[in-house]
Each structure stands twice: as C-alpha cells, then as structure tokens.
Scaffold this motif. Structure first.
Motif, PDB file in Angstrom:
ATOM      1  N   ALA A  92       0.987  -1.324   0.050  1.00 43.83           N
ATOM      2  CA  ALA A  92      -0.070  -0.058  -0.008  1.00 43.83           C
ATOM      3  C   ALA A  92       0.688   1.309   0.023  1.00 43.83           C
ATOM      4  N   GLN A  93       2.134   1.005   0.127  1.00 44.43           N
ATOM      5  CA  GLN A  93       3.021   2.391   0.321  1.00 44.43           C
ATOM      6  C   GLN A  93       3.556   2.536  -1.103  1.00 44.43           C
ATOM      7  N   GLU A  94       4.082   3.711  -1.260  1.00 47.73           N
ATOM      8  CA  GLU A  94       4.804   4.071  -2.353  1.00 47.73           C
ATOM      9  C   GLU A  94       6.138   4.321  -2.252  1.00 47.73           C
ATOM     10  N   TYR A  95       6.947   3.611  -3.138  1.00 42.50           N
ATOM     11  CA  TYR A  95       8.748   3.664  -2.823  1.00 42.50           C
ATOM     12  C   TYR A  95       9.192   4.235  -4.135  1.00 42.50           C
ATOM     13  N   ILE A  96      10.323   4.879  -3.602  1.00 45.73           N
ATOM     14  CA  ILE A  96      11.427   5.133  -4.699  1.00 45.73           C
ATOM     15  C   ILE A  96      12.649   3.811  -4.762  1.00 45.73           C
ATOM     16  N   ILE A  97      12.692   3.329  -5.869  1.00 43.58           N
ATOM     17  CA  ILE A  97      13.878   1.999  -5.630  1.00 43.58           C
ATOM     18  C   ILE A  97      14.553   2.470  -6.792  1.00 43.58           C
ATOM     19  N   GLU A 110      24.829  -8.927  -9.550  1.00 42.50           N
ATOM     20  CA  GLU A 110      24.563  -8.553  -8.195  1.00 42.50           C
ATOM     21  C   GLU A 110      24.178  -6.985  -8.255  1.00 42.50           C
ATOM     22  N   PHE A 111      23.329  -6.579  -7.501  1.00 42.02           N
ATOM     23  CA  PHE A 111      22.791  -5.224  -7.392  1.00 42.02           C
ATOM     24  C   PHE A 111      22.835  -4.657  -6.064  1.00 42.02           C
ATOM     25  N   HIS A 112      23.138  -3.447  -5.679  1.00 38.06           N
ATOM     26  CA  HIS A 112      22.723  -2.897  -4.401  1.00 38.06           C
ATOM     27  C   HIS A 112      21.438  -2.075  -4.518  1.00 38.06           C
ATOM     28  N   LEU A 113      20.441  -2.410  -3.963  1.00 36.87           N
ATOM     29  CA  LEU A 113      19.332  -1.765  -4.075  1.00 36.87           C
ATOM     30  C   LEU A 113      18.991  -0.981  -2.891  1.00 36.87           C
ATOM     31  N   PHE A 114      18.316   0.531  -3.156  1.00 34.87           N
ATOM     32  CA  PHE A 114      18.462   1.307  -2.290  1.00 34.87           C
ATOM     33  C   PHE A 114      16.901   1.846  -2.237  1.00 34.87           C
ATOM     34  N   VAL A 115      15.974   1.578  -1.283  1.00 37.19           N
ATOM     35  CA  VAL A 115      14.586   1.865  -1.101  1.00 37.19           C
ATOM     36  C   VAL A 115      14.091   2.928  -0.154  1.00 37.19           C
ATOM     37  N   ALA A 116      13.391   3.998  -0.710  1.00 35.85           N
ATOM     38  CA  ALA A 116      12.876   5.156   0.241  1.00 35.85           C
ATOM     39  C   ALA A 116      11.644   5.227   0.080  1.00 35.85           C
ATOM     40  N   GLU A 117      10.906   5.502   1.088  1.00 39.61           N
ATOM     41  CA  GLU A 117       9.415   5.779   1.066  1.00 39.61           C
ATOM     42  C   GLU A 117       9.162   7.297   0.375  1.00 39.61           C
ATOM     43  N   SER A 118       8.323   7.349  -0.297  1.00 36.55           N
ATOM     44  CA  SER A 118       7.772   8.637  -1.082  1.00 36.55           C
ATOM     45  C   SER A 118       7.438   9.602  -0.008  1.00 36.55           C
ATOM     46  N   GLU A 119       6.665   9.086   1.042  1.00 34.93           N
ATOM     47  CA  GLU A 119       6.334   9.937   1.955  1.00 34.93           C
ATOM     48  C   GLU A 119       7.462  10.652   2.744  1.00 34.93           C
ATOM     49  N   VAL A 120       8.387   9.952   3.194  1.00 37.98           N
ATOM     50  CA  VAL A 120       9.743  10.513   3.673  1.00 37.98           C
ATOM     51  C   VAL A 120      10.409  11.438   2.865  1.00 37.98           C
ATOM     52  N   ILE A 320      27.029   7.423 -13.484  1.00 39.33           N
ATOM     53  CA  ILE A 320      27.785   6.820 -12.467  1.00 39.33           C
ATOM     54  C   ILE A 320      27.251   7.194 -11.119  1.00 39.33           C
ATOM     55  N   VAL A 321      26.106   8.175 -10.947  1.00 38.39           N
ATOM     56  CA  VAL A 321      25.715   8.613  -9.625  1.00 38.39           C
ATOM     57  C   VAL A 321      24.326   8.206  -9.448  1.00 38.39           C
ATOM     58  N   LEU A 322      23.791   7.599  -8.316  1.00 39.11           N
ATOM     59  CA  LEU A 322      22.411   6.977  -8.153  1.00 39.11           C
ATOM     60  C   LEU A 322      21.696   8.159  -7.720  1.00 39.11           C
ATOM     61  N   ASN A 323      20.641   8.718  -8.237  1.00 41.44           N
ATOM     62  CA  ASN A 323      19.722   9.688  -8.066  1.00 41.44           C
ATOM     63  C   ASN A 323      18.336   9.320  -7.547  1.00 41.44           C
ATOM     64  N   LEU A 324      18.080   9.767  -6.270  1.00 39.32           N
ATOM     65  CA  LEU A 324      16.590   9.472  -5.844  1.00 39.32           C
ATOM     66  C   LEU A 324      15.754  10.469  -5.988  1.00 39.32           C
ATOM     67  N   THR A 325      16.020  11.692  -6.428  1.00 43.79           N
ATOM     68  CA  THR A 325      15.173  12.788  -6.760  1.00 43.79           C
ATOM     69  C   THR A 325      13.877  12.506  -7.242  1.00 43.79           C
ATOM     70  N   VAL A 326      12.746  13.023  -6.583  1.00 45.36           N
ATOM     71  CA  VAL A 326      11.611  13.113  -7.299  1.00 45.36           C
ATOM     72  C   VAL A 326      11.136  14.349  -7.570  1.00 45.36           C
ATOM     73  N   PHE A 327      11.853  15.465  -7.673  1.00 44.80           N
ATOM     74  CA  PHE A 327      11.533  16.733  -7.870  1.00 44.80           C
ATOM     75  C   PHE A 327      12.632  17.276  -8.980  1.00 44.80           C
ATOM     76  N   PRO A 328      12.654  16.754 -10.084  1.00 47.71           N
ATOM     77  CA  PRO A 328      13.643  17.075 -11.218  1.00 47.71           C
ATOM     78  C   PRO A 328      13.298  18.298 -11.707  1.00 47.71           C
ATOM     79  N   ARG A 329      14.241  19.212 -12.178  1.00 52.36           N
ATOM     80  CA  ARG A 329      13.978  20.446 -13.125  1.00 52.36           C
ATOM     81  C   ARG A 329      13.287  20.308 -14.189  1.00 52.36           C
ATOM     82  N   PRO A 330      12.178  20.989 -14.554  1.00 49.27           N
ATOM     83  CA  PRO A 330      11.477  20.722 -15.782  1.00 49.27           C
ATOM     84  C   PRO A 330      12.213  21.109 -17.055  1.00 49.27           C
ATOM     85  N   PRO A 331      12.026  20.359 -18.211  1.00 49.20           N
ATOM     86  CA  PRO A 331      12.757  20.709 -19.532  1.00 49.20           C
ATOM     87  C   PRO A 331      12.854  22.045 -19.883  1.00 49.20           C
TER      88      PRO A 331
END
Length: 513
Positions: A92-97, A110-120, A320-331
């Motif tokens: 029921a939760q939304e995540y950024i994976i 093999e992959f390193h996963l990074f999971v964050a809640e959208s609410e956080v 080469i950099v992992l990015n978790l942003t959910v607020f990217p700049r508009p094109p």
C-alpha cells in the motif's frame, strides 16, 4: 580546481553554481565564483545545480542477485519485484527504488538496492522544493564517498571503513577497491551521544558547553568527568562498530579492513582515531580532507564537500551517480510541446508583420528618443551644476573636520595613557598588608601559628606550626579555594613533626598574581 566549466556538456552549460543542501539541519552552501560558502536563503535560479543527501536511517538497502540472461529493458521491473519480496515492503506504500550494479564474478549479476518511502522524501524535501522549484540530485549518503576514489583523493585499493556522526544520524559504510559494498546506521548520532552523556550524569548538561568540549578536546578532555563519560560512550560506539565489522567481513568475504576514517558534522573528534586504533586494532584517521575548495570557515561538514564533488561528477556523467530525486527540474522551454507551439506561432506572426512594422516603429522610435534625450539633458545639466557647488562646499568642510579630528585624536590618546597609568596604580596594586591581615584571620581560624615569615616581591614564605598536620592541609585547601583569583600558586613543600614535640611544621609558599 576539480570543476572545469568549459568542459560541461552542452545540455548543462547553463549551470553556473552548485548548491548543496542538508535537509535535516537546514545548513546550505553554494559554490559560486570559485568560493564555497554558506547560503542564507534558498531561491529559484535555473543557474543553480541543487544537490542533497538522504540519511542512512531514511532508506533501506540490500544486495540482490539476478540472472544475467534478463534483458536490460526488464531489469528494473525484476529488481522492484525482488525488492518487495525480499524486503517485505508494504504494497500500500509508494517507494522510490534505485540500484547500482556491484562487481561480481559469479554466474548472476549483483545489485545494491536503495529503497526510500515517497512519504519520507516528501516530508524532507517538499519545503525545499517550494523555495527552489526543483532538486537535481538526491544521493544516499554512503554513496557520497565514491567520489573520493573518482577524484583520486583516496587510493582505490584495499578495504576502507567510514564512520560519520551527524546531528540526527550516525552510520558506518564500507568500500572495497573503490566500490561500495555495505552501510548501516548506528544509534549514536551527536544528539543521541549528548542524551547518553546526560543520562550518565543524571542531570541535564548545558548543550553548548558539551559540544564545545567535544569539538575542541574530545576524548582528551581536561575535565576528568567529561573524559570518563566520553570514554564510556565511545566504548559502546566501538562495541557496535566492531560487531558490524565482524558481520561485514563474514557476509562479504573480506579478509581484513585496511583503514578506518572517522568524522563528524561538528568537526574532528580529538583522540577518537587513537581510541579506535587501540580498540579495534585498525589504522584510523580523521575524515577531514583537503578538497582544494576555497572556503573561509574553520570547518565545514565533510558531507557538504562530498555533495559538491558528487554534483560535479553527475554533471559529467549522470550514469555513475545514483539519483533518488522526485523533484527534477522541468525541461527547457524550447523542448516542451507547449513551448514549441508558442514559438512556432509567434514566429509565423512575426514574419508576416515584420517588414511594414519595422519602418513604422523605427520612425516613431527615433522621434521619441530624440525628444526624451533633449529633456533629459536639460534636467541633468541643472542637477550637475547644483551638485558641483555642493561638492565644493563639502570638500572645504571635510578639510576643516580632518584637522579637528587629528587634534582631538592626539588629545584623546594622551588622556587615555594618563588614565591607564592612574588606573594601574590605583586598582591593580595589591596591598600586602591587606593580604597579611586576611591570612592572619585564616591562620587563627584553623588554629595554625607562624613562627617565621619572609616576602620577596609577590611571593610569601611562611613557616607554619600546628598541633595537627590535617589542620595545615585544611588551611591550604581553604586558602586555594577562597583566594584562587588572587593567588597564582600555593604550595607546602614539607610537613614534618618536630623531634621531641607534639607539633607539626611546614614551609608554605604563596605566589600572588
């Protein structure tokens, strides 16, 4: 300097400044004009590249293996499915994976996963987004260390362990041959260390005093109370760290950890590298590097520097950099569908009206400009004459005032020297008679007698006699505690019992300030 602006990709050429944000404390910096300095207020500016980090306590990380036969277009979906299965995520939760691939010689990838809640993420970064309108880059904090190897600040051979204490989190992470392998939060943030200190003391300790001693003296605090409490707390810290090191070596088949780097957002903790070396048997050093960045502060949170360098790496190569942003700049406006439509419509209208409008507008513009300039010239001429007269008068007044100021400054200097001389004679001089009277009262109070006394300049020697040696020591303790601001040194060189007598003698030396 690590950044060469003329080497930016064309799509990033509009970026002039780098802004690094600490969403947990609100401490922000900007790299502008070859200076890295605090940023007081966030604003919307498309020339700013904005970066922040996500603390270790606010995401989940794990390592997942997948078959090498899985097509690249299906890989992200497979990783997300495995993340929900293996981490037991709430449907029921939304995540950024997001993920980064680890080096592997096995049959599976093999992959390193990074999971964050959208609410956080929203709670942390929405207030910032309201000010800046976008966040270009949000990096999980343990991945910030990668840039140290990319920029060749650290040698990428061997296994390195990093421990960092921030205000609200503390974490440990491991890199092997320059590649991330594992990280974990520990319950010893700077705020938690302060709370544990207060628990040991059994009372609320002044927070500013606590952090001042932690920053300047650390485990080598001159106050024995602070030193003992710090040793006890960091003993618990390194018990936890040792357990994590043992687990990591077993889980990732590490033969040894070659070096440990320890730092904090408040600055290097004095003595912690030696304590770590003695406790864990690992070569340890402060996490405090010279990043070749112009900064006038005595100390800046090292994570701010790492965010700056990581931003530069991301500009050069986003992959080469992992990015978790959910607020990217508009094109860019010209790349949006609405923008392209508006531009095309405006261009068609402009072409049709351009020729006739050009001649008409040119005539009107020239007439209007000529009239405006003539009026402006009349006004400015009158203003110029008025201010020339005022400036001439003011120059005369300034010359007279400069002479008067020089005279008064000389007079003030002479008066000051006189007053200082008088003050020194009247206030700073110590009357020895007053001190003798005070000491006499205290000798009588403790039933101690003097059979000889000798003075030289600000030093007094007294031969004391008493029926009990404890009275001599109690007298010395009382004098040192009561007159500590008047006495530079107090010392009794020898207390001995007189042969054939019940009395004790001692030679007391008192040096006045």
């Amino acid at each position: 300097m690590f950044l060469k602006k003329n080497g930016l990709p064309e799509s990033k050429s509009a970026i002039k400044n780098f802004v690094t944000l600490n969403a947990y404390t609100g401490k922000n910096y900007i790299f502008k004009g070859d200076k890295f300095q605090p940023l007081k207020k966030l604003t919307y500016n498309t020339a700013n590249f904005i970066t922040s980090y996500l603390s270790n306590k606010d995401f989940i990380t794990t390592t997942i293996s997948v078959s090498r036969s899985i097509p690249e277009e299906d890989l992200q979906d497979i990783l997300e499915i495995k993340a929900y299965e293996e981490l037991g995520l709430d449907q029921a939760q939304e995540y950024i994976i997001s993920s980064i691939e680890a080096e592997s010689s096995n049959e599976e990838r093999e992959f390193h996963l990074f999971v964050a809640e959208s609410e956080v993420l929203n709670q942390l970064y929405l207030p910032i987004k309201e000010e800046t309108k976008y966040l270009d880059l949000i990096v999980p904090v343990p991945l910030l260390y990668k840039v140290l190897y990319e920029k060749e600040i650290l040698n990428d051979s061997g296994t390195h362990c990093f421990v960092y204490f921030t205000k609200y989190d503390a974490f440990i992470c491991f890199y092997k041959n320059g590649e991330y392998i594992y990280s974990k939060s520990i319950e010893f943030s700077l705020e938690q260390i302060y709370e544990k200190f207060c628990e040991i003391e059994g009372e609320q300790v002044d927070k500013s005093e606590f952090f001042s001693i932690l920053e300047t003296e650390g485990l080598k605090a001159t106050d024995s109370k602070y030193q003992q409490n710090f040793m006890k707390i960091f003993g618990e810290v390194f018990i936890t760290i040792n357990d994590i090191i043992i687990y990591t070596k077993r889980a990732f088949q590490l033969e040894t950890v070659d070096h440990m780097y320890i730092g904090s957002a408040q600055g290097p903790i004095v003595g912690i590298d030696e304590y770590s070396h003695n406790y864990l048997g690992l070569p340890s050093a402060d996490f405090n590097f010279d990043y070749n960045v112009n900064n006038e502060e005595w100390y800046t949170d090292q994570l701010q520097y790492l965010m700056l360098l990581t931003s530069m790496e991301y500009i050069e190569d986003e992959s080469i950099v992992l990015n978790l942003t959910v607020f990217p700049r508009p094109p860019a406006f010209v790349k949006r569908a609405s923008g392209q439509f508006i531009i095309a419509t405006f261009a068609a209208i402009s072409i049709g009206l351009a020729y006739p409008l050009y001649h008409l507008m040119s005539s009107y513009a020239n007439d209007a400009k000529t009239f405006a300039l003539s009026k402006q010239n009349e006004v400015l001429t009158a203003e110029t004459n008025k201010y020339k007269k005022i400036l001439s008068e003011k120059k005369k007044q300034i010359s007279q005032l400069d002479k008067e100021l020089a005279r008064l400054a000389k007079l003030y200097s002479e008066k000051t020297k006189t007053l200082q001389s008088v003050y020194k004679e009247k206030v700073d001089y110590h009357l020895k008679s007053e001190l003798f009277y005070t000491i006499a009262e205290e000798l009588n109070r403790f039933n101690v007698h003097v059979d000889r006394i000798f003075t030289k300049e600000d030093t007094i020697w007294m031969s004391l006699v008493s029926s009990d040696d404890r009275k001599l020591t109690e007298l010395i303790k009382y004098i040192s505690e009561t007159h500590f601001d008047e006495i530079k040194e107090i010392n009794i060189e020898l207390i001995e019992k007189e042969p054939g007598s019940e009395h004790y003698k001692g030679l007391l030396k008192v040096e006045l300030r």
